[in-house]
Design a protein around this motif. Sequence first.
Motif, PDB file in Angstrom:
ATOM      1  N   PRO A  46       0.827  -1.222   0.037  1.00  0.00           N
ATOM      2  CA  PRO A  46      -0.067  -0.141  -0.204  1.00  0.00           C
ATOM      3  C   PRO A  46       0.895   1.285  -0.073  1.00  0.00           C
ATOM      4  CG  PRO A  46       0.137  -0.978   2.161  1.00  0.00           C
ATOM      5  CD  PRO A  46       0.914  -1.917   1.340  1.00  0.00           C
ATOM      6  N   GLY A  47       0.384   2.165  -0.695  1.00  0.00           N
ATOM      7  CA  GLY A  47       0.820   3.508  -0.600  1.00  0.00           C
ATOM      8  C   GLY A  47       0.334   4.208   0.488  1.00  0.00           C
ATOM      9  N   TRP A  48       0.965   5.062   1.118  1.00  0.00           N
ATOM     10  CA  TRP A  48       0.481   6.066   2.370  1.00  0.00           C
ATOM     11  C   TRP A  48       0.981   7.331   2.374  1.00  0.00           C
ATOM     12  CZ3 TRP A  48       4.287   7.445   5.648  1.00  0.00           C
ATOM     13  CH2 TRP A  48       5.839   6.443   5.611  1.00  0.00           C
ATOM     14  N   PHE A  49       0.413   8.394   3.064  1.00  0.00           N
ATOM     15  CA  PHE A  49       0.656   9.631   3.339  1.00  0.00           C
ATOM     16  C   PHE A  49       1.061   9.646   4.854  1.00  0.00           C
ATOM     17  CE2 PHE A  49      -1.925   9.439  -0.426  1.00  0.00           C
ATOM     18  CZ  PHE A  49      -1.146  10.178  -1.477  1.00  0.00           C
ATOM     19  N   GLY A  50       2.000  10.665   5.114  1.00  0.00           N
ATOM     20  CA  GLY A  50       2.179  11.174   6.474  1.00  0.00           C
ATOM     21  C   GLY A  50       2.803  12.480   6.675  1.00  0.00           C
ATOM     22  N   GLN A  95      -3.277   7.960  14.134  1.00  0.00           N
ATOM     23  CA  GLN A  95      -3.352   9.315  13.877  1.00  0.00           C
ATOM     24  C   GLN A  95      -2.778  10.466  15.200  1.00  0.00           C
ATOM     25  OE1 GLN A  95      -6.944  10.643  12.786  1.00  0.00           O
ATOM     26  NE2 GLN A  95      -7.490   8.945  11.380  1.00  0.00           N
ATOM     27  N   THR A  96      -1.754   9.855  15.864  1.00  0.00           N
ATOM     28  CA  THR A  96      -1.057  10.574  16.655  1.00  0.00           C
ATOM     29  C   THR A  96       0.184  10.624  16.319  1.00  0.00           C
ATOM     30  OG1 THR A  96      -0.491   8.469  18.071  1.00  0.00           O
ATOM     31  CG2 THR A  96      -2.466   9.742  18.704  1.00  0.00           C
ATOM     32  N   PRO A  97       1.220  11.563  16.890  1.00  0.00           N
ATOM     33  CA  PRO A  97       2.752  11.390  16.563  1.00  0.00           C
ATOM     34  C   PRO A  97       3.216  10.135  16.820  1.00  0.00           C
ATOM     35  CG  PRO A  97       2.055  13.374  17.730  1.00  0.00           C
ATOM     36  CD  PRO A  97       0.954  12.667  17.742  1.00  0.00           C
ATOM     37  N   PHE A 103       4.039   3.051  13.202  1.00  0.00           N
ATOM     38  CA  PHE A 103       3.437   2.637  11.801  1.00  0.00           C
ATOM     39  C   PHE A 103       4.806   2.810  10.904  1.00  0.00           C
ATOM     40  CE2 PHE A 103       2.390   3.858   7.377  1.00  0.00           C
ATOM     41  CZ  PHE A 103       1.800   2.689   7.152  1.00  0.00           C
ATOM     42  N   HIS A 104       5.310   4.050  10.756  1.00  0.00           N
ATOM     43  CA  HIS A 104       6.517   4.376   9.987  1.00  0.00           C
ATOM     44  C   HIS A 104       7.740   3.262  10.180  1.00  0.00           C
ATOM     45  CE1 HIS A 104      10.083   6.674   8.777  1.00  0.00           C
ATOM     46  NE2 HIS A 104       9.491   6.773   7.452  1.00  0.00           N
ATOM     47  N   VAL A 108       9.550   0.593   7.644  1.00  0.00           N
ATOM     48  CA  VAL A 108      10.878   0.757   7.248  1.00  0.00           C
ATOM     49  C   VAL A 108      11.723  -0.520   7.604  1.00  0.00           C
ATOM     50  CG1 VAL A 108      13.132   1.528   8.001  1.00  0.00           C
ATOM     51  CG2 VAL A 108      11.521   3.282   7.679  1.00  0.00           C
ATOM     52  N   GLU A 109      11.200  -1.431   8.786  1.00  0.00           N
ATOM     53  CA  GLU A 109      11.756  -2.696   9.256  1.00  0.00           C
ATOM     54  C   GLU A 109      11.102  -3.614   8.044  1.00  0.00           C
ATOM     55  OE1 GLU A 109      10.212  -3.068  13.186  1.00  0.00           O
ATOM     56  OE2 GLU A 109      12.030  -1.887  13.835  1.00  0.00           O
ATOM     57  N   LYS A 110      10.032  -3.371   7.404  1.00  0.00           N
ATOM     58  CA  LYS A 110       9.468  -4.312   6.657  1.00  0.00           C
ATOM     59  C   LYS A 110      10.116  -4.137   5.214  1.00  0.00           C
ATOM     60  CE  LYS A 110       5.340  -3.501   4.844  1.00  0.00           C
ATOM     61  NZ  LYS A 110       3.758  -3.485   4.853  1.00  0.00           N
ATOM     62  N   TRP A 111      10.333  -2.844   4.851  1.00  0.00           N
ATOM     63  CA  TRP A 111      10.641  -2.699   3.328  1.00  0.00           C
ATOM     64  C   TRP A 111      12.224  -2.620   3.031  1.00  0.00           C
ATOM     65  CZ3 TRP A 111       7.679  -4.007  -0.394  1.00  0.00           C
ATOM     66  CH2 TRP A 111       6.363  -4.214  -0.372  1.00  0.00           C
ATOM     67  N   TRP A 112      13.156  -2.290   4.133  1.00  0.00           N
ATOM     68  CA  TRP A 112      14.459  -1.890   4.212  1.00  0.00           C
ATOM     69  C   TRP A 112      15.314  -3.065   3.582  1.00  0.00           C
ATOM     70  CZ3 TRP A 112      17.371   1.815   2.941  1.00  0.00           C
ATOM     71  CH2 TRP A 112      18.587   2.207   2.958  1.00  0.00           C
ATOM     72  N   PRO A 113      14.869  -4.101   4.325  1.00  0.00           N
ATOM     73  CA  PRO A 113      15.831  -5.435   3.906  1.00  0.00           C
ATOM     74  C   PRO A 113      15.516  -5.803   2.536  1.00  0.00           C
ATOM     75  CG  PRO A 113      14.748  -5.896   5.953  1.00  0.00           C
ATOM     76  CD  PRO A 113      14.174  -4.732   5.561  1.00  0.00           C
ATOM     77  N   ILE A 114      14.275  -5.560   1.952  1.00  0.00           N
ATOM     78  CA  ILE A 114      14.252  -5.691   0.524  1.00  0.00           C
ATOM     79  C   ILE A 114      14.815  -4.875  -0.322  1.00  0.00           C
ATOM     80  CG2 ILE A 114      12.277  -5.804  -1.278  1.00  0.00           C
ATOM     81  CD1 ILE A 114      10.307  -6.701   1.122  1.00  0.00           C
TER      82      ILE A 114
END
Length: 123
Positions: A46-50, A95-97, A103-104, A108-114
Motif C-alpha cells: 500500500p501507498g500511504w501519506f504522512g 493518527q497520533t505522533p 507505523f513508519h 522501514v523494518e518491512k521494506w529496508w531489507p528488500i
Amino acid sequence: MTDLISGQVLDVMVAQAAVTLPQVRGGTMPDIPTSDETDVPGLYMPGWFGQFAAKGTPRDIIIKLNGAMVQTLADPGVRARFGELGLDTAAREQQTPEGFAAFHKSEVEKWWPIIKAANIKPE
C-alpha cells in the motif's frame, strides 16, 4: 498511465488507487486485477501519506499540527472525497505522533531489507 490505457504496456504497479480509479470508473481502462488475481499472490504494497516535521520541532507545535490533521481527517467531506479516490484513512490510534512513528518504523523494518537485498538506490 497513457501507455497502459493505450495498450502499449500490459501491466503496471500503482501504489495509489487515486491514480487509476478515475480511468477505471471512466471506462478508459479495464478493471485491473489485484495481485492475488495475477501471478504475484500475497503482494500487498500500500501507498500511504504522512506528515513529518523537522527534528527538534517543539512538542507543542507537533501537537498543534497533529490536532489540525486529525480534525481534517475526521471531516465528512474529506472522508467522502478520500473514499471517491480509493484512499483509506488511518485508524484513529495511528493518527497520533507516536502511532504514526510506530507505523513508519514498521514500514522501514518491512521494506529496508528488500531494498537492500535488491540493491535499490535513489536516482
